[in-house]
Enzyme design. Structure first.
Site, mmCIF file in Angstrom:
data_model
loop_
_atom_site.group_PDB
_atom_site.id
_atom_site.type_symbol
_atom_site.label_atom_id
_atom_site.label_comp_id
_atom_site.label_asym_id
_atom_site.label_seq_id
_atom_site.Cartn_x
_atom_site.Cartn_y
_atom_site.Cartn_z
ATOM 1 C CB SER A 79 -1.580 0.111 -4.169
ATOM 2 O OG SER A 79 -0.993 -0.877 -4.972
ATOM 3 C CG ASP B 296 -7.038 -4.656 -7.276
ATOM 4 O OD1 ASP B 296 -6.050 -5.128 -7.879
ATOM 5 O OD2 ASP B 296 -6.939 -3.987 -6.229
ATOM 6 C CG HIS C 245 -4.845 -1.697 -8.141
ATOM 7 N ND1 HIS C 245 -4.940 -2.206 -6.866
ATOM 8 C CD2 HIS C 245 -3.661 -1.022 -8.198
ATOM 9 C CE1 HIS C 245 -3.866 -1.863 -6.172
ATOM 10 N NE2 HIS C 245 -3.071 -1.138 -6.966
#
Length: 339
Positions: free
Chosen positions: A171, A270, A300
């Site tokens: 991320s 996501d 995610h």
């Protein structure tokens, strides 16, 4: 418990149900929010029975000119520190948390680094960057660059091999890992064998955010507003120019030629899947060997549900295999014409 999202992996639904009792409204104050997140992480790891593997660790602090010092933690693959010159692969990794939460002391991330170091037979150096909004861009990429430089300089004495070096993150950590590869290309050009990006955010203009068709029950406009709030905390509210800076949005670099080979993993459910997949295309167009895997039915954060979601175990094994493969000779791919 009925499934809310018909596209979601039912294993995620089951694991999420086990953790539902820990869900509480998040405080607005950033410090209180981090403390709450740390507690939720501790409770979740215990509830899911995620093991804390016994490996040797060592903490260090790196000075970063013009910015706060940066912490890092070295993980060896066994309970004993490796001898200098042992030649182990080295993987520099940056945690995810939207630039605003988590860190190397987070029990979930710590468990991940321990497990992966032991399974891969490698040294993992987990870097910590200062959190937003108290600290904003470019503090974080500069700190991550300093951590990477430290890893290169100390690899041999730690028992690693600087020629078997990889970098990665999840991320926001994937964003920072990709930024460091750009910084490395323009600065010292250390030989990075591989970049591993898990659900990365690489375009903070949000032009590649893919929020449609996810069936999350949250309107597209709200998802984009929430994402924009995190970006504003990181870059500064209204700082549109920074959103296009390649160190904030690696996808928007003028060129991706000469960057390290990449392994990119995205999730069907996501909004950031568009970022990772666009980055894969930009890299391959520039002649960079890259592989991108989209995990169907995943979210995610579902990659953290190891032992409960088969896809999460596959993601973990894929990363471990990629790190372990650093010990072997690299593959030389043909240079593409007309790149």
């Amino acid at each position: 418990m009925p499934r809310i999202n018909p596209l979601m992996d039912p294993f995620i639904t089951a694991a999420t149900a086990k953790l539902a009792k820990f869900n509480t409204p998040q405080p607005k104050d950033p410090v209180a929010r981090r403390l709450r997140q740390q507690e939720q992480s501790r409770l979740s790891v215990a509830e899911l029975g995620i093991p804390i593997v016994d490996v040797a660790t060592e903490d260090h602090t790196v000075a970063v000119p013009g910015h706060p010092d940066a912490r890092l933690r070295v993980y060896w693959p066994t309970s004993e520190r490796a001898d200098a010159g042992a030649g182990l692969p080295v993987f520099v990794y940056f945690f995810g948390g939207g630039w605003t939460i988590a860190g190397i002391d987070d029990i979930g991330w710590d468990a991940t680094e321990r497990r992966r170091a032991a399974a891969a037979g490698a040294i993992i150096i987990a870097g910590e960057y200062s959190l937003a909004p108290e600290n904003q861009f470019p503090t974080q990429p500069d700190q991550c660059w300093a951590i990477f430089e430290w890893a290169v300089q100390h690899a041999t004495e730690l028992g690693g091999d600087p020629a078997k070096l990889a970098i990665g993150g999840a991320s926001s950590g994937g964003n920072l890992a990709a930024a460091v590869t750009l910084m490395n290309r323009e600065r010292n050009n250390h030989p990075i064998r591989l970049q591993v990006l898990e659900a990365p955010s690489v375009d903070l203009t949000m032009k590649h955010a893919d929020t449609k068709g996810l069936k999350t029950g949250v309107p597209d406009a709200i998802l984009r507003r929430l994402g924009g709030m995190l970006i504003d905390q990181y870059l500064g509210k209204g700082n549109k120019a920074a959103r296009k800076d390649p160190l904030a949005s690696p996808l928007r670099a003028a060129s991706h030629v000469g960057l390290p080979e990449a392994l990119i993993m995205t999730a069907e459910l996501d909004p950031l899947r568009g970022d990772g997949e666009a980055y894969y295309r930009a890299l391959t167009k520039a002649g960079v060997p890259a592989t991108c895997i989209r995990y169907i039915g995943q979210t995610h954060t579902s990659g953290g549900l190891v032992g409960h979601v088969p896809a999460a175990d596959h993601i973990d094994a894929t990363v471990v295999g990629a790190i372990r493969a650093l010990a072997t000779a690299p593959v030389t791919y043909p240079v593409l014409a007309d790149v």
